[in-house]
Design a protein around this motif. Structure first.
Motif, PDB file in Angstrom:
ATOM      1  N   UNK A 200       0.779  -1.043   0.081  1.00  0.00           N
ATOM      2  CA  UNK A 200      -0.113   0.108   0.007  1.00  0.00           C
ATOM      3  C   UNK A 200       1.064   1.108   0.067  1.00  0.00           C
ATOM      4  N   UNK A 201       1.680   1.350   0.989  1.00  0.00           N
ATOM      5  CA  UNK A 201       2.845   2.464   0.992  1.00  0.00           C
ATOM      6  C   UNK A 201       3.375   2.782  -0.282  1.00  0.00           C
ATOM      7  N   UNK A 202       4.030   1.456  -0.751  1.00  0.00           N
ATOM      8  CA  UNK A 202       4.802   1.756  -2.153  1.00  0.00           C
ATOM      9  C   UNK A 202       3.930   2.082  -3.238  1.00  0.00           C
ATOM     10  N   UNK A 203       2.666   1.745  -3.375  1.00  0.00           N
ATOM     11  CA  UNK A 203       1.747   2.106  -4.568  1.00  0.00           C
ATOM     12  C   UNK A 203       1.502   3.496  -4.386  1.00  0.00           C
ATOM     13  N   UNK A 204       0.951   4.247  -3.143  1.00  0.00           N
ATOM     14  CA  UNK A 204       0.928   5.510  -2.944  1.00  0.00           C
ATOM     15  C   UNK A 204       2.076   6.636  -3.425  1.00  0.00           C
ATOM     16  N   UNK A 205       3.163   6.125  -2.675  1.00  0.00           N
ATOM     17  CA  UNK A 205       4.402   6.917  -3.210  1.00  0.00           C
ATOM     18  C   UNK A 205       4.965   6.540  -4.522  1.00  0.00           C
ATOM     19  N   UNK A 206       4.460   5.630  -5.014  1.00  0.00           N
ATOM     20  CA  UNK A 206       4.766   5.522  -6.622  1.00  0.00           C
ATOM     21  C   UNK A 206       3.984   6.673  -7.312  1.00  0.00           C
ATOM     22  N   UNK A 207       2.771   6.655  -6.822  1.00  0.00           N
ATOM     23  CA  UNK A 207       1.959   7.516  -7.596  1.00  0.00           C
ATOM     24  C   UNK A 207       2.540   9.132  -7.641  1.00  0.00           C
ATOM     25  N   UNK A 208       3.297   9.360  -6.472  1.00  0.00           N
ATOM     26  CA  UNK A 208       4.056  10.537  -6.021  1.00  0.00           C
ATOM     27  C   UNK A 208       5.462  10.444  -7.089  1.00  0.00           C
ATOM     28  N   UNK A 209       5.810   9.541  -7.743  1.00  0.00           N
ATOM     29  CA  UNK A 209       7.077   9.601  -8.430  1.00  0.00           C
ATOM     30  C   UNK A 209       8.169   9.201  -7.725  1.00  0.00           C
ATOM     31  N   UNK A 210       8.035   8.465  -6.479  1.00  0.00           N
ATOM     32  CA  UNK A 210       9.160   7.940  -5.612  1.00  0.00           C
ATOM     33  C   UNK A 210       8.961   6.650  -5.328  1.00  0.00           C
ATOM     34  N   UNK A 211      10.060   6.168  -5.884  1.00  0.00           N
ATOM     35  CA  UNK A 211      10.046   4.353  -5.722  1.00  0.00           C
ATOM     36  C   UNK A 211      10.883   4.123  -4.250  1.00  0.00           C
TER      37      UNK A 211
END
Length: 288
Positions: A200-211
């Motif tokens: 979940x956290x990875x998915x949200x931050x990926x949407x922000x352009x952060x891997x």
């Protein structure tokens, strides 16, 4: 030139060591750390400062030494380890890659983190080096700015972070709340399939352009800069020990002592001070 000890013109490169850890891609993507000495920013043209996995600022030795007026000597002591000697006046500091023990004069001193070699450049823990040479260091969290004073005076920040940088955390929170109620699925990493906590956290931050790394413990060890509980801001990652061993759960801080995460009940909001989560709190990292 004697291979046992090479005097390195401070602009020289240092061969890479296989023992030390380079910053992860997540560290590099979100560090954006700047260093100021007195009233001026230090330019880093051949390598940027970053926060290591323990949250300590690492800086390229060449540039920081130039600004402090120190000389640097380099020795390749083995195929997998390097040594640097920093000399300023009568003070001599010796650091070895991968080691938390430094020699200051004739004394051995334990450091919180180690010197390392990244992409052929020596990186050193900024606070240790600056304070060892008698210079104070202040961390300006708002602007992600390390401020060193070599003249004993107080200085204003020479850099102000753009307004969008300070509101990025609120954007993360707004995005995270969109998935509130999504079902929990172990190994899940999408709204359609369900989420586990790190997915979940990875998915949200990926949407922000952060891997980010995939697991909660890897996020804790390798993503961003450690922050105290009293300094939490919206968007920070918060970590918990639910297995009595090590970090095993991660969520996103949303403000007002609350965080959002994927639990067995789905994506929900809870209090850091609750009887369940409070005792299990295990630190936080800032990645924006």
């Amino acid at each position: 030139m004697n291979n046992f000890l090479k005097t390195v013109i401070v602009s020289g490169a240092i061969a890479a060591s296989t023992l030390v850890l380079a910053p992860t891609s997540a560290d590099a993507a979100v560090s954006s750390i700047k260093v100021q000495i007195n009233d001026s920013l230090v330019p880093f043209s051949d390598g940027q400062p970053f926060a290591d996995s323990k949250g300590y600022t690492q800086v390229p030795l060449r540039m920081i030494s130039e600004k402090m007026g120190a000389a640097v000597h380099y020795e390749k002591i083995s195929a997998s380890q390097d040594k640097v000697t920093i000399v300023k006046g009568s003070k001599v500091v010796v650091l070895k890659s991968g080691s938390k023990i430094a020699r200051v004069g004739s004394k051995q001193v334990a450091m919180d983190t180690s010197m390392r070699v990244v992409n052929g450049r020596a990186y050193v823990p900024l606070r240790f080096v600056s304070e060892t040479f008698g210079y104070s260091l202040e961390w300006n969290a708002k602007n992600r700015l390390a401020m060193i004073s070599t003249d004993g005076k107080s200085h204003k920040p020479a850099w102000t972070a753009p307004a969008h940088a300070t509101s990025a955390g609120n954007k993360v929170v707004s995005l995270a709340k969109q998935y509130q109620g999504t079902q929990y699925v172990w190994g899940g990493s999408s709204p359609s399939a369900g989420f586990d906590c790190s997915g979940y956290v990875k998915y949200v931050y990926n949407k922000m352009g952060v891997s980010l790394p995939r697991s909660s413990v890897s996020m804790h060890n390798h993503a961003g800069t450690a922050v105290s509980k009293s300094n939490l801001k919206p968007g920070d990652l918060v970590f918990f020990v639910t297995n009595k061993v090590s970090t095993s759960h991660v969520g996103i801080y949303i403000g007002d002592n609350k965080f959002i995460s994927a639990t067995n009940s789905g994506v929900t909001i809870a209090s850091l001070g609750s009887s369940y989560w409070g005792p299990k709190y295990n630190g936080a990292n800032r990645v924006l």
